[in-house]
Scaffold this motif. Structure first.
Motif, mmCIF file in Angstrom:
data_model
loop_
_atom_site.group_PDB
_atom_site.id
_atom_site.type_symbol
_atom_site.label_atom_id
_atom_site.label_comp_id
_atom_site.label_asym_id
_atom_site.label_seq_id
_atom_site.Cartn_x
_atom_site.Cartn_y
_atom_site.Cartn_z
ATOM 1 N N GLY A 1 -70.088 -9.027 -43.830
ATOM 2 C CA GLY A 1 -71.017 -8.298 -44.676
ATOM 3 C C GLY A 1 -70.457 -8.035 -46.057
ATOM 4 N N THR A 2 -71.145 -7.133 -46.744
ATOM 5 C CA THR A 2 -70.796 -6.778 -48.112
ATOM 6 C C THR A 2 -69.842 -5.590 -48.110
ATOM 7 O OG1 THR A 2 -72.998 -7.498 -48.805
ATOM 8 C CG2 THR A 2 -71.759 -6.116 -50.352
ATOM 9 N N PRO A 3 -68.684 -5.723 -48.744
ATOM 10 C CA PRO A 3 -67.760 -4.583 -48.763
ATOM 11 C C PRO A 3 -68.241 -3.492 -49.713
ATOM 12 C CG PRO A 3 -66.833 -6.420 -50.003
ATOM 13 C CD PRO A 3 -68.118 -6.905 -49.390
ATOM 14 N N THR A 4 -68.036 -2.250 -49.318
ATOM 15 C CA THR A 4 -68.242 -1.101 -50.194
ATOM 16 C C THR A 4 -66.846 -0.657 -50.586
ATOM 17 O OG1 THR A 4 -70.265 -0.459 -49.045
ATOM 18 C CG2 THR A 4 -69.166 1.245 -50.338
ATOM 19 N N THR A 5 -66.569 -0.598 -51.904
ATOM 20 C CA THR A 5 -65.223 -0.308 -52.382
ATOM 21 C C THR A 5 -65.152 1.034 -53.101
ATOM 22 O OG1 THR A 5 -65.643 -1.514 -54.429
ATOM 23 C CG2 THR A 5 -64.635 -2.747 -52.622
ATOM 24 N N ALA A 6 -63.943 1.563 -53.203
ATOM 25 C CA ALA A 6 -63.719 2.821 -53.908
ATOM 26 C C ALA A 6 -63.858 2.580 -55.411
ATOM 27 C CB ALA A 6 -62.327 3.358 -53.588
ATOM 28 N N PRO A 7 -64.698 3.352 -56.084
ATOM 29 C CA PRO A 7 -64.880 3.160 -57.524
ATOM 30 C C PRO A 7 -63.734 3.742 -58.352
ATOM 31 C CG PRO A 7 -66.270 4.948 -56.755
ATOM 32 C CD PRO A 7 -65.617 4.349 -55.540
ATOM 33 N N LEU A 8 -62.901 4.606 -57.733
ATOM 34 C CA LEU A 8 -61.774 5.218 -58.416
ATOM 35 C C LEU A 8 -60.786 5.707 -57.374
ATOM 36 C CD1 LEU A 8 -62.932 8.712 -59.746
ATOM 37 C CD2 LEU A 8 -64.254 7.356 -58.208
ATOM 38 N N PRO A 9 -59.535 5.968 -57.748
ATOM 39 C CA PRO A 9 -58.565 6.446 -56.764
ATOM 40 C C PRO A 9 -58.898 7.860 -56.310
ATOM 41 C CG PRO A 9 -57.527 6.142 -58.943
ATOM 42 C CD PRO A 9 -58.963 5.805 -59.074
ATOM 43 N N GLY A 10 -58.613 8.160 -55.046
ATOM 44 C CA GLY A 10 -58.886 9.499 -54.535
ATOM 45 C C GLY A 10 -58.533 9.617 -53.067
ATOM 46 N N THR A 11 -59.039 10.699 -52.455
ATOM 47 C CA THR A 11 -58.779 10.992 -51.046
ATOM 48 C C THR A 11 -60.098 11.038 -50.298
ATOM 49 O OG1 THR A 11 -56.848 12.292 -51.655
ATOM 50 C CG2 THR A 11 -57.738 12.662 -49.452
ATOM 51 N N ILE A 12 -60.139 10.405 -49.127
ATOM 52 C CA ILE A 12 -61.351 10.390 -48.308
ATOM 53 C C ILE A 12 -61.549 11.781 -47.706
ATOM 54 C CG2 ILE A 12 -62.513 9.353 -46.315
ATOM 55 C CD1 ILE A 12 -62.061 7.412 -48.694
#
Length: 154
Positions: free
Chosen positions: A85-96
């Motif tokens: 499928g299509t990956p969803t990526t982090a738009p900026l560094p951070g914590t989940i």
């Protein structure tokens, strides 16, 4: 380039890393302009402190060098068998902060799938397409860098 500044490319994303301060085994670093406190597994000899500090790019292998960071700041690696499928990526560094879906869930475009804290703000990461979640590559509390794959939707 300043001896405390480094440039890395991780999974196709460029990172500028500057070591601002090193006290014992805690370093204050700036990654693409965002400050982080990084705990080293072993303190660096104070006589060699900043002038000889070495920051290494994360490696996909589980073994880490002596100066690689602990879980404080490390990119989350994609799952070994990432779903189709299509990956969803982090738009900026951070914590989940929260993973709002699980594998097999059906989502619509615009649904919040992950909440990411960056610079003391919570950001809703929304699905860009409709489909079924086929894999999740992160857990609550994980630190991620910009461009890291969070999940895939097919």
């Amino acid at each position: 380039m300043n001896q405390n500044k480094y440039q890395y490319k991780v999974q196709g994303v460029d990172y500028d890393v500057e070591i601002e301060e090193l006290v014992g085994n805690v370093a204050t670093v700036k990654v693409n302009g965002v400050s982080f406190e990084v705990e080293l597994k072993h303190p660096i000899n104070p006589a060699h402190a900043i002038s000889h500090a070495k920051v290494e790019a994360p490696k996909p292998a589980p073994a880490q060098s002596k100066t690689t960071t602990t879980a404080s700041v490390r990119p989350t690696q994609p799952a070994a068998q990432a779903g189709e499928g299509t990956p969803t990526t982090a738009p900026l560094p951070g914590t989940i902060v929260s993973v709002c879906v699980k594998v097999g869930d059906k989502v619509n475009a615009g649904d919040t799938v992950v909440i990411l804290e960056a610079m003391k703000m919570q950001n809703n990461i929304e699905s860009e397409n409709s489909g079924t979640v086929t894999s999740i590559s992160v857990n609550q509390g994980d630190s991620v860098m910009e461009g890291a794959v969070l999940l895939t939707i097919a």
